[in-house]
Write a protein that holds these residues in place. Structure first.
Motif, PDB file in Angstrom:
ATOM      1  N   GLY A 113      -8.751  13.023 -11.747  1.00  0.00           N
ATOM      2  CA  GLY A 113      -8.943  14.439 -11.665  1.00  0.00           C
ATOM      3  C   GLY A 113      -7.961  15.193 -11.183  1.00  0.00           C
ATOM      4  N   ILE A 114      -6.991  14.486 -10.614  1.00  0.00           N
ATOM      5  CA  ILE A 114      -5.989  15.121  -9.937  1.00  0.00           C
ATOM      6  C   ILE A 114      -4.801  15.342 -10.912  1.00  0.00           C
ATOM      7  CG2 ILE A 114      -3.994  15.139  -8.133  1.00  0.00           C
ATOM      8  CD1 ILE A 114      -6.813  16.083  -7.211  1.00  0.00           C
ATOM      9  N   ILE A 115      -4.686  14.469 -12.036  1.00  0.00           N
ATOM     10  CA  ILE A 115      -3.151  14.277 -12.733  1.00  0.00           C
ATOM     11  C   ILE A 115      -3.909  14.725 -14.461  1.00  0.00           C
ATOM     12  CG2 ILE A 115      -2.220  12.681 -11.439  1.00  0.00           C
ATOM     13  CD1 ILE A 115      -3.267  10.384 -13.447  1.00  0.00           C
ATOM     14  N   PRO A 116      -4.862  15.439 -14.575  1.00  0.00           N
ATOM     15  CA  PRO A 116      -5.211  15.872 -15.876  1.00  0.00           C
ATOM     16  C   PRO A 116      -3.959  16.372 -16.768  1.00  0.00           C
ATOM     17  CG  PRO A 116      -5.914  17.727 -14.475  1.00  0.00           C
ATOM     18  CD  PRO A 116      -5.390  16.426 -13.545  1.00  0.00           C
ATOM     19  N   ILE A 117      -2.973  16.917 -16.190  1.00  0.00           N
ATOM     20  CA  ILE A 117      -1.597  17.429 -16.644  1.00  0.00           C
ATOM     21  C   ILE A 117      -1.005  16.094 -17.217  1.00  0.00           C
ATOM     22  CG2 ILE A 117       0.395  18.763 -16.568  1.00  0.00           C
ATOM     23  CD1 ILE A 117      -0.808  20.329 -14.331  1.00  0.00           C
ATOM     24  N   LEU A 118      -0.771  15.193 -16.810  1.00  0.00           N
ATOM     25  CA  LEU A 118      -0.216  13.812 -17.080  1.00  0.00           C
ATOM     26  C   LEU A 118      -0.746  13.463 -18.246  1.00  0.00           C
ATOM     27  CD1 LEU A 118       2.361  12.169 -16.610  1.00  0.00           C
ATOM     28  CD2 LEU A 118       1.146  10.776 -15.129  1.00  0.00           C
ATOM     29  N   ILE A 119      -2.421  13.064 -17.711  1.00  0.00           N
ATOM     30  CA  ILE A 119      -3.294  12.757 -19.009  1.00  0.00           C
ATOM     31  C   ILE A 119      -2.889  13.441 -20.174  1.00  0.00           C
ATOM     32  CG2 ILE A 119      -5.324  11.913 -19.466  1.00  0.00           C
ATOM     33  CD1 ILE A 119      -6.045  11.376 -16.641  1.00  0.00           C
ATOM     34  N   GLY A 120      -3.145  14.771 -20.135  1.00  0.00           N
ATOM     35  CA  GLY A 120      -2.948  15.424 -21.329  1.00  0.00           C
ATOM     36  C   GLY A 120      -1.693  15.438 -21.936  1.00  0.00           C
ATOM     37  N   VAL A 122      -4.108  15.465  -3.893  1.00  0.00           N
ATOM     38  CA  VAL A 122      -4.199  13.780  -3.615  1.00  0.00           C
ATOM     39  C   VAL A 122      -4.587  13.613  -2.233  1.00  0.00           C
ATOM     40  CG1 VAL A 122      -2.698  12.032  -3.585  1.00  0.00           C
ATOM     41  CG2 VAL A 122      -2.617  13.490  -5.549  1.00  0.00           C
ATOM     42  N   VAL A 123      -3.946  14.649  -1.273  1.00  0.00           N
ATOM     43  CA  VAL A 123      -4.069  14.337   0.255  1.00  0.00           C
ATOM     44  C   VAL A 123      -5.466  14.542   0.453  1.00  0.00           C
ATOM     45  CG1 VAL A 123      -3.560  15.334   2.479  1.00  0.00           C
ATOM     46  CG2 VAL A 123      -1.826  14.797   0.863  1.00  0.00           C
ATOM     47  N   LYS A 128       0.837  -1.424   0.043  1.00  0.00           N
ATOM     48  CA  LYS A 128      -0.043   0.176   0.074  1.00  0.00           C
ATOM     49  C   LYS A 128       0.701   1.271   0.104  1.00  0.00           C
ATOM     50  CE  LYS A 128      -4.011   2.000   2.297  1.00  0.00           C
ATOM     51  NZ  LYS A 128      -4.952   1.800   3.511  1.00  0.00           N
ATOM     52  N   TRP A 129       1.907   1.170   0.649  1.00  0.00           N
ATOM     53  CA  TRP A 129       2.867   2.089   0.785  1.00  0.00           C
ATOM     54  C   TRP A 129       3.501   2.546  -0.607  1.00  0.00           C
ATOM     55  CZ3 TRP A 129       7.543   2.037   4.784  1.00  0.00           C
ATOM     56  CH2 TRP A 129       8.248   3.530   4.678  1.00  0.00           C
ATOM     57  N   ILE A 130       4.159   1.567  -1.086  1.00  0.00           N
ATOM     58  CA  ILE A 130       4.396   1.949  -2.652  1.00  0.00           C
ATOM     59  C   ILE A 130       3.374   2.158  -3.716  1.00  0.00           C
ATOM     60  CG2 ILE A 130       5.252   0.354  -4.649  1.00  0.00           C
ATOM     61  CD1 ILE A 130       6.819  -1.516  -2.845  1.00  0.00           C
ATOM     62  N   THR A 131       2.142   1.887  -3.558  1.00  0.00           N
ATOM     63  CA  THR A 131       1.186   2.120  -4.368  1.00  0.00           C
ATOM     64  C   THR A 131       0.694   3.779  -4.100  1.00  0.00           C
ATOM     65  OG1 THR A 131       0.102   0.008  -4.316  1.00  0.00           O
ATOM     66  CG2 THR A 131      -1.274   1.850  -5.023  1.00  0.00           C
ATOM     67  N   LEU A 132       0.641   4.197  -3.158  1.00  0.00           N
ATOM     68  CA  LEU A 132       0.343   5.594  -2.505  1.00  0.00           C
ATOM     69  C   LEU A 132       1.297   6.427  -2.973  1.00  0.00           C
ATOM     70  CD1 LEU A 132      -1.426   4.828   0.829  1.00  0.00           C
ATOM     71  CD2 LEU A 132      -2.493   5.448  -1.098  1.00  0.00           C
ATOM     72  N   SER A 133       2.589   5.987  -2.836  1.00  0.00           N
ATOM     73  CA  SER A 133       3.897   6.867  -2.958  1.00  0.00           C
ATOM     74  C   SER A 133       3.787   7.199  -4.510  1.00  0.00           C
ATOM     75  CB  SER A 133       4.842   6.277  -2.658  1.00  0.00           C
ATOM     76  OG  SER A 133       5.055   6.230  -1.118  1.00  0.00           O
ATOM     77  N   LEU A 134       3.432   6.007  -5.195  1.00  0.00           N
ATOM     78  CA  LEU A 134       3.670   6.179  -6.776  1.00  0.00           C
ATOM     79  C   LEU A 134       2.592   7.230  -7.302  1.00  0.00           C
ATOM     80  CD1 LEU A 134       4.515   2.461  -8.055  1.00  0.00           C
ATOM     81  CD2 LEU A 134       5.909   4.436  -8.258  1.00  0.00           C
ATOM     82  N   GLN A 135       1.474   7.109  -6.620  1.00  0.00           N
ATOM     83  CA  GLN A 135       0.127   8.109  -6.996  1.00  0.00           C
ATOM     84  C   GLN A 135       0.698   9.423  -6.759  1.00  0.00           C
ATOM     85  OE1 GLN A 135      -4.342   7.638  -5.931  1.00  0.00           O
ATOM     86  NE2 GLN A 135      -3.204   8.127  -4.032  1.00  0.00           N
ATOM     87  N   HIS A 136       1.480   9.852  -5.619  1.00  0.00           N
ATOM     88  CA  HIS A 136       1.973  11.297  -5.508  1.00  0.00           C
ATOM     89  C   HIS A 136       2.973  11.507  -6.538  1.00  0.00           C
ATOM     90  CE1 HIS A 136       0.092  13.353  -1.884  1.00  0.00           C
ATOM     91  NE2 HIS A 136       0.369  12.113  -1.360  1.00  0.00           N
ATOM     92  N   LEU A 137       3.898  10.698  -6.944  1.00  0.00           N
ATOM     93  CA  LEU A 137       4.729  10.912  -7.790  1.00  0.00           C
ATOM     94  C   LEU A 137       4.262  11.248  -9.203  1.00  0.00           C
ATOM     95  CD1 LEU A 137       7.891  10.619  -8.985  1.00  0.00           C
ATOM     96  CD2 LEU A 137       7.243   8.331  -9.611  1.00  0.00           C
ATOM     97  N   PHE A 138       3.149  10.474  -9.599  1.00  0.00           N
ATOM     98  CA  PHE A 138       2.471  10.809 -10.950  1.00  0.00           C
ATOM     99  C   PHE A 138       1.635  12.044 -10.917  1.00  0.00           C
ATOM    100  CE2 PHE A 138       2.106   5.932 -11.469  1.00  0.00           C
ATOM    101  CZ  PHE A 138       3.289   5.844 -12.173  1.00  0.00           C
ATOM    102  N   ALA A 139       1.218  12.393  -9.934  1.00  0.00           N
ATOM    103  CA  ALA A 139       0.419  13.692  -9.533  1.00  0.00           C
ATOM    104  C   ALA A 139       1.397  14.796  -9.844  1.00  0.00           C
ATOM    105  CB  ALA A 139      -0.152  13.847  -8.108  1.00  0.00           C
TER     106      ALA A 139
END
Length: 440
Positions: free
Chosen positions: A185-192, A304-305, A18-29
């Motif tokens: 909805g937090i990573i529209p920049i990355l998706i774009g 994200v938080v 869970k730690w790895i997954t949540l941290s990667l989420q912040h990285l992508f954001a």
């Protein structure tokens, strides 16, 4: 004790997976915006990732692991970095960034001694709002040139294909911002960026040669003082870079207040605004000695938080470690370098506009009355001087231009013009307590 429906509290450590997954989420954001700054300024995206990660770890250490904030590349420093590079190359820009970080440290020391009221008096919304607008509008031509021209700096090589790629990227980013929910909805920049990149590939604008030739593990192109260059102090570059700290410190305070409201805790009091500003400054100094852009707290990660209700600083630290690791993966750095400037131009049209709109929102949210001549004069002078590109030059050693000059003049006008509004004392503790009670 957990508050505001927290999933993980600030000092709680999740299980490994869970730690790895949540941290990667912040990285992508933070990824899309953080690499955009070095691409625009000609710095290394890999170095930006490394300095972002190391800066965040330093921030967490200085704030005693009590504030769940990630630090990424600052957009406010884009205009002065571009100007400073024209005067002293990337090395000169790094010296200026370091000096800006020193200013953070000095402000933190003054806050620890005298509190925050004096700072709010110097940087009220009527000053900070227009300066933020100047940042966004001052970058408008950069975004348009990237979207339209093969050689953006020289404004040559107009291409209908490029503007089409930019508009497709922009459209997808807007759709993502409006309609995507949850984490997406937090990573529209990355998706774009990803969508624009794929579309650019279909138009023959992407060359994977550099990716194929790159090694998996590679040393980023660090710019280190006394190793790759000998730093030289320049009053001209200092005059361009240092005043920007006025704006970023004000933005930092705003981010801390938002994060405090989300968490139901007063981070300005514990561990203290002086610690968070010092952490921001140290992160900027770390970036400057490595060759990366200055760092600042990131709204994307605060978002994200807010959505996940995961406040664990262990998760933030994990994202920082991943960012450092990504910086040393040569294939990733090479892949970033293949992103067409038109894609980043499309993203920038929205991002730089949002910066300008954020300044306008600050004026509205704080109910700045532009019907009062005093407020109208301050905001008008800041806007024209900043957007118009006015500068003061004394000999060959000192120059203050554009946004920096606008910020300084705005501060001076606010201090000397009569009729200053009596600032109503904000009881932030009462507001936080109210949030706790409503959450309960």
């Amino acid at each position: 004790m957990k508050t505001n429906n927290m999933i993980l509290d600030v000092n709680e450590r999740p299980q490994l997976l869970k730690w790895i997954t949540l941290s990667l989420q912040h990285l992508f954001a933070m990824f899309g915006a953080t690499v955009l700054v070095p691409i625009i300024t000609g710095l290394s995206p890999a170095v930006a990732l490394v300095s972002s990660g190391l800066g965040t770890l330093a921030y967490l250490l200085i704030t005693r692991g009590k504030i769940p904030a990630y630090l990424g590349s600052s957009f406010a420093f884009i205009p002065p970095i571009l100007v400073a590079q024209g005067m002293g190359g990337p090395e000169g820009a790094m010296v200026g960034s370091f000096l800006a970080g020193v200013v953070y440290g000095m402000i933190a020391l003054l806050i620890s001694k005298f509190g925050t009221k004096w700072l709010m008096n110097i940087l009220p919304p009527v000053v900070v709002g227009p300066v933020i607008i100047v940042i966004g509008l001052g970058l408008a031509s950069v975004a348009i040139n990237m979207a339209m021209y093969e050689n953006p700096g020289e404004q040559t090589g107009y291409s209908f294909t490029l503007i089409t790629v930019a508009l497709v990227t922009l459209a997808v980013t807007i759709i993502g911002s409006i309609f995507f929910k949850g984490f997406f909805g937090i990573i529209p920049i990355l998706i774009g960026v990803v969508t624009g990149y794929l579309f650019a590939y279909t138009q023959g604008l992407v060359d994977f040669t550099a990716v194929k030739e790159a090694s998996w593990i590679a040393m980023p192109d660090f710019i280190v003082p006394f190793v790759t260059y000998t730093p030289e102090f320049s009053w001209a570059i200092a005059g361009i870079m240092v005043p920007v700290a006025i704006v970023t410190i004000a933005e930092h305070i705003g981010d801390q207040m938002v994060l405090s409201k989300i968490a139901g805790r007063n981070f300005l009091k514990t561990p203290g605004l002086h610690r968070s500003i010092l952490g921001d400054g140290v992160a900027t100094m770390i970036a400057s000695v490595l060759g990366g852009p200055p760092n600042t707290t990131y709204g994307e990660n605060i978002g994200v938080v807010a959505i996940t209700r995961v406040f664990s600083t262990f998760v933030i630290a994990g994202a920082a470690v991943f960012a450092v690791a990504f910086g040393f993966i040569g294939k990733v750095s090479a892949l970033i370098s293949t992103i067409p400037t038109a894609v980043m131009g499309g993203i920038s049209i929205l991002l730089f506009g949002i910066i300008a709109s954020s300044g306008l929102r600050m004026l509205i949210d704080n109910k700045v009355d532009l019907g009062k001549k005093r407020n109208l004069i301050i905001s008008s002078v800041i806007l024209v001087i900043g957007v118009g590109g006015a500068f003061i030059k004394l000999g060959d050693n000192f120059q203050m231009a554009g946004m920096a000059l606008a910020a300084i003049i705005g501060v001076v006008l606010n201090l000397v013009l009569p009729g200053k509004d009596e600032q109503k004392e904000l009881s932030f503790e009462e507001e936080i307590e109210s949030k706790k009670n409503s959450a309960a």
